[in-house]
Design a protein around this motif. Structure first.
Motif, mmCIF file in Angstrom:
data_model
loop_
_atom_site.group_PDB
_atom_site.id
_atom_site.type_symbol
_atom_site.label_atom_id
_atom_site.label_comp_id
_atom_site.label_asym_id
_atom_site.label_seq_id
_atom_site.Cartn_x
_atom_site.Cartn_y
_atom_site.Cartn_z
ATOM 1 N N ASP A 101 54.606 46.108 39.179
ATOM 2 C CA ASP A 101 54.166 45.482 37.936
ATOM 3 C C ASP A 101 52.854 46.104 37.450
ATOM 4 N N ILE A 102 51.916 46.321 38.358
ATOM 5 C CA ILE A 102 50.640 46.948 37.985
ATOM 6 C C ILE A 102 50.884 48.356 37.467
ATOM 7 N N GLU A 103 51.710 49.113 38.165
ATOM 8 C CA GLU A 103 52.018 50.480 37.732
ATOM 9 C C GLU A 103 52.677 50.482 36.359
ATOM 10 N N ARG A 104 53.573 49.547 36.117
ATOM 11 C CA ARG A 104 54.245 49.459 34.808
ATOM 12 C C ARG A 104 53.219 49.209 33.708
ATOM 13 N N ARG A 105 52.264 48.338 33.972
ATOM 14 C CA ARG A 105 51.240 48.017 32.976
ATOM 15 C C ARG A 105 50.289 49.200 32.709
ATOM 16 N N LEU A 106 50.072 50.020 33.716
ATOM 17 C CA LEU A 106 49.181 51.171 33.562
ATOM 18 C C LEU A 106 49.914 52.441 33.119
ATOM 19 N N PRO A 151 51.316 53.719 30.497
ATOM 20 C CA PRO A 151 50.925 54.497 29.310
ATOM 21 C C PRO A 151 49.673 55.344 29.528
ATOM 22 N N ARG A 152 48.912 55.049 30.564
ATOM 23 C CA ARG A 152 47.679 55.782 30.871
ATOM 24 C C ARG A 152 47.841 56.711 32.072
ATOM 25 N N ASP A 153 49.080 57.000 32.449
ATOM 26 C CA ASP A 153 49.379 57.829 33.614
ATOM 27 C C ASP A 153 48.763 59.210 33.452
ATOM 28 N N LEU A 189 45.562 68.225 33.822
ATOM 29 C CA LEU A 189 44.936 68.024 35.126
ATOM 30 C C LEU A 189 45.848 67.202 36.037
ATOM 31 N N GLY A 190 46.420 66.138 35.506
ATOM 32 C CA GLY A 190 47.290 65.281 36.305
ATOM 33 C C GLY A 190 48.489 66.021 36.836
ATOM 34 N N GLU A 191 49.051 66.884 36.016
ATOM 35 C CA GLU A 191 50.203 67.670 36.452
ATOM 36 C C GLU A 191 49.810 68.662 37.534
ATOM 37 N N LEU A 235 48.770 55.017 40.956
ATOM 38 C CA LEU A 235 48.238 53.993 41.851
ATOM 39 C C LEU A 235 48.569 54.367 43.284
ATOM 40 N N THR A 236 47.533 54.482 44.101
ATOM 41 C CA THR A 236 47.695 54.778 45.517
ATOM 42 C C THR A 236 47.151 53.596 46.302
ATOM 43 N N VAL A 237 47.952 53.063 47.228
ATOM 44 C CA VAL A 237 47.526 51.940 48.057
ATOM 45 C C VAL A 237 47.573 52.387 49.514
ATOM 46 N N GLU A 238 46.446 52.222 50.207
ATOM 47 C CA GLU A 238 46.328 52.602 51.616
ATOM 48 C C GLU A 238 46.544 51.377 52.504
ATOM 49 N N ASP A 239 46.782 51.636 53.782
ATOM 50 C CA ASP A 239 46.826 50.543 54.755
ATOM 51 C C ASP A 239 45.488 49.813 54.699
ATOM 52 N N GLY A 240 45.512 48.516 54.822
ATOM 53 C CA GLY A 240 44.288 47.739 54.732
ATOM 54 C C GLY A 240 43.998 47.257 53.321
ATOM 55 N N GLY A 241 44.816 47.682 52.354
ATOM 56 C CA GLY A 241 44.694 47.178 50.993
ATOM 57 C C GLY A 241 43.817 47.968 50.059
ATOM 58 N N MET A 242 43.121 49.001 50.551
ATOM 59 C CA MET A 242 42.305 49.801 49.634
ATOM 60 C C MET A 242 43.222 50.548 48.677
ATOM 61 N N PHE A 243 42.807 50.614 47.402
ATOM 62 C CA PHE A 243 43.628 51.305 46.416
ATOM 63 C C PHE A 243 42.778 52.129 45.466
ATOM 64 N N SER A 244 43.438 53.057 44.799
ATOM 65 C CA SER A 244 42.822 53.860 43.741
ATOM 66 C C SER A 244 43.791 53.906 42.580
ATOM 67 N N ALA A 245 43.294 53.522 41.412
ATOM 68 C CA ALA A 245 44.066 53.668 40.179
ATOM 69 C C ALA A 245 43.472 54.849 39.426
ATOM 70 N N ARG A 246 44.303 55.772 39.003
ATOM 71 C CA ARG A 246 43.853 56.947 38.248
ATOM 72 C C ARG A 246 44.504 56.899 36.887
#
Length: 105
Positions: free
Chosen positions: A23-28, A30-32, A38-40, A47-58
């Protein structure tokens, strides 16, 4: 205007279910950053989620300057989290930072 790829780090304090993550990825989506050169080339994930719950949204943001881009990125990620049912206490965010810049002259 300049196109920035901004990384917004955070932590899912109580974890995140696959459905909520989608759901979070779907909402973001349009800003992928994959839509930017650069992204390519860097194969940046939205959205990257690590063990332990840490995440990074780019996400990709257009702004006049770096501070404006970082502020807008935090606003957009915060909104996506809220709309997906996460409070600030459930998913606190860290300081945003520039991952890449694509200036058009």
């Amino acid at each position: 205007m300049t196109t920035y790829v901004i990384t917004v780090p955070g932590t899912f304090v109580n974890g995140v279910a696959d459905t909520a993550r989608s759901d979070i990825e779907r909402r973001l989506r349009p800003r992928d950053p994959q839509n930017t050169e650069l992204g390519e080339s860097e194969e940046l994930s939205l959205l990257t989620v690590e063990d332990g719950g840490m995440f990074s949204a780019r996400i990709e943001v257009e702004a006049a300057d770096q501070a404006g881009a970082e502020s807008e990125a935090v606003r957009l990620v915060s909104q996506a989290l809220r709309d997906s049912g996460f409070t600030e206490q459930d998913a606190p965010l860290g300081p945003a930072f520039v991952t890449g810049i694509d200036s058009e002259f």
